[in-house]
Each structure stands twice: as structure tokens, then as C-alpha cells.
Enzyme design. Structure first.
Site, mmCIF file in Angstrom:
data_model
loop_
_atom_site.group_PDB
_atom_site.id
_atom_site.type_symbol
_atom_site.label_atom_id
_atom_site.label_comp_id
_atom_site.label_asym_id
_atom_site.label_seq_id
_atom_site.Cartn_x
_atom_site.Cartn_y
_atom_site.Cartn_z
ATOM 1 N N ALA A 75 7.217 -10.428 -43.791
ATOM 2 C CA ALA A 75 7.073 -9.851 -42.445
ATOM 3 C C ALA A 75 5.685 -10.162 -41.903
ATOM 4 C CB ALA A 75 7.268 -8.335 -42.481
ATOM 5 N N TYR A 141 4.479 -3.712 -34.266
ATOM 6 C CA TYR A 141 4.645 -3.791 -35.717
ATOM 7 C C TYR A 141 5.465 -2.602 -36.229
ATOM 8 C CZ TYR A 141 3.540 -3.236 -40.658
ATOM 9 O OH TYR A 141 3.632 -3.039 -42.006
#
Length: 320
Positions: A75, A141
Site C-alpha cells: 500500500a 490514506y
């Protein structure tokens, strides 16, 4: 069991691979090396260079490897960058997880341990945050991690996907092989970069918060302890000995930014340059985990439970 580690050439992923091997599990690594490093790869471990958004390489991997459990670390995770480049974060984190889940479903792989974040809680200001608390992320995020969490949960409802989701607080310690510490944005590496002279000074964002010394409160968990929780969860899933769920991972101890800074000065024996600047948008005042659920259900006991010990472990990799 045979475990696929996405992002296995990254900071946490590399520690996960090492720990899995130590416990005699078979491991396969998938990483596009955009932030990971070839130096972090371990000889003898099958490595697929590719992106989780690449459905073709995922299908090839699952066809060749008899995967039992997926540990999904891959990620993008830099909060300020996510604010500047939200589409990149949605593409990588959400589209990537969607692609991975599709490939898992096609290959009948139905167990995943997902790397999430305390950023899903947003500006929640509590002395101790539990898994049942409200999730209101304030940056892309955190939002992309929460969307991915929900996608996994819906797959559980629809397809019987088994999952454990871990919400990390501040990961620290260990050796970031192949990484430039200067590029780190989290607190302890930034302090140690200033101590080493790799950056001019540490910036402390605000000293007018309603805390003892005016700076924010943070909870630090050592990377090896974090990885242990993932492996305990994967093993219990493999043995069909755990129900799907969400778990916080933190030390349950809160330290102010200034306290962390002063502890680092003691450990390094360096007069570290610093400057107080204005508050940074999106910083919660208190961010401390309740990790009792992980302790009770997983039998997880963090080995590193002292801030000075965590900083000492991190510092030894800066002084070589």
C-alpha cells in the site's frame, strides 16, 4: 501453511517474511519494488515482481503457488502525500485490494490478514481507542484503508472470505533495509535522522495542545511485535480457530512528542536540533490504542513495551 506476503520487500513485509520462515512456514513474496527494495528480499523465497493491480500476475501466482493465507501489506501510506495525490492512493490502495480480492476469489483462497491503520479513527480524541470507536478518517490514506476494510467485510458476507484486519498505531524499531531514513515521515525515524545529521532539524508541529507538555500523544509498537500479531492471526485462521474481526495493535502507552524527543536524546547522547512550528493539519491530540482484544483473542504479548528500548533498537541501525 503457505503464505503470500504482498509488499514483502517493504519494511514490515520483510520482517513478516523472516518471522514466518523462522516458524517453518512456506512464503511467497509479491512486490513491485516501488518503495520496497531488492536488498530486503530473502534468498530462497519465491519472489514475483509485480503490482497488486496487475490481475494477470496475480492469477499466475495463485495458479503456481498453493496459497493458504494472504498477508496484505502492499500500500501507499504517507499521509501528506495522500492529501496531495488522492487519486494515486485510491488507485493503489483501493483498486489494488479489489484486484487482490478478485484473484483470491477466483483461486478459492479465502483467508486474508489486512494491514490497516489507526488513521481510520481520524481526529478521535480519547485516552484509549478501541475497535468499536467511530471511524472518521480525515485524509485519503485513512479513507482508502477504511474503504478496503469495508470491501473485505462485504466479501466476508458475500463469499465467506475469512479476515483479520489490524489497525496499526505508530510502528517503530528495527532495520529498514534498502530504505533511505531521510524519506521517512513518522516521528522516531525523523528524530533519529536529526540526531545523525541526515536532516537539519526535527520539526515539532505545535506545542499548544491540551496535554501535559503541549505536544501530541502517540502510541508506539515495535515492528517485530506487530509482525508477531499477524502470524498468530494467520496461524489461527489456517487452523480455523478464530472468527473474522478487527484488532488494534499498539502498546497501550501514550508518549508525548517532546517526551519521545527527550528519550531519543538520552538514548543517542546527542543534542538533537529541533524547532517548534505551527500545528500540522489532521494531527489528533491523543492516539493511544486499546489492544486488549488482540491480547485476549490472539494471545499477543508485545515483547518491546518500553519507549527507550524501542528507540535503542532503532538507533543501532543509524550508527553503523
Amino acid at each position: 501453511m503457505k503464505v503470500l506476503v504482498t509488499g514483502g520487500a517493504g519494511y514490515i513485509g520483510r520482517y513478516a517474511v523472516k518471522a514466518l520462515l523462522k516458524r517453518q512456514h512456506d512464503v511467497v513474496v509479491l512486490d513491485n519494488l516501488s518503495t520496497g527494495s531488492e536488498e530486503a528480499l530473502i534468498e530462497g523465497v519465491p519472489f514475483y515482481k509485480g503490482d497488486i493491480r496487475n490481475f494477470k500476475i496475480l492469477n499466475e501466482l495463485f495458479d503456481r503457488e498453493n496459497i493458504d493465507v494472504v498477508l496484505h501489506f502492499a500500500a501507499k501510506l504517507v499521509v501528506p502525500e495522500s492529501i496531495e495525490k488522492p487519486l494515486d492512493y485510491y488507485d493503489n490502495n483501493v483498486t489494488g485490494t479489489n484486484s487482490l480480492l478478485k484473484a483470491m476469489k477466483l483461486a478459492s483462497v479465502n483467508k486474508i490478514v489486512f494491514s490497516s491503520t489507526a488513521a481510520v479513527y481520524g481526529l478521535l480524541d480519547k485516552k484509549s481507542i478501541s475497535e468499536e470507536d467511530i471511524t472518521t478518517p480525515i485524509n485519503p490514506y485513512g479513507e482508502t484503508k477504511l474503504v478496503s476494510e469495508k470491501m473485505i467485510q462485504w466479501c466476508h458476507s458475500a463469499y465467506g472470505l475469512e479476515y483479520v484486519i489490524f489497525r496499526y498505531f505508530n510502528v517503530a524499531g528495527g532495520n529498514k533495509v534498502g530504505f533511505s531514513p531521510v524519506n521517512q515521515t513518522v516521528l522516531i525515524p525523523r528524530i533519529l535522522c536529526a540526531a545523525k545529521g541526515l536532516i537539519d532539524e526535527l520539526l515539532i508541529f505545535g506545542n499548544d495542545y491540551p496535554t501535559g507538555d503541549g505536544t501530541c500523544i502517540r502510541d508506539f509498537v515495535h515492528v517485530e511485535d506487530l509482525v508477531l500479531a499477524h502470524i498468530l492471526a494467520a496461524e489461527k485462521m489456517f487452523e480455523n480457530n478464530i472468527q473474522s474481526g478487527i484488532f488494534n495493535l499498539g502498546s497501550e502507552k501514550g508518549f508525548s512528542v517532546l517526551k519521545t524527543f527527550e528519550t531519543a536524546k538520552k538514548v543517542t547522547n546527542v543534542s538533537i536540533p529541533y524547532k517548534i512550528v505551527e500545528r500540522r493539519q489532521g494531527d489528533p491530540i491523543n492516539s493511544v490504542a486499546s489492544s486488549k482484544k488482540a491480547q485476549n483473542i490472539l494471545g499477543w504479548t508485545p515483547r518491546y513495551n518500553d519507549l527507550e528500548e524501542i528507540i535503542k533498537d532503532a538507533w543501532k541501525y543509524y550508527i553503523v
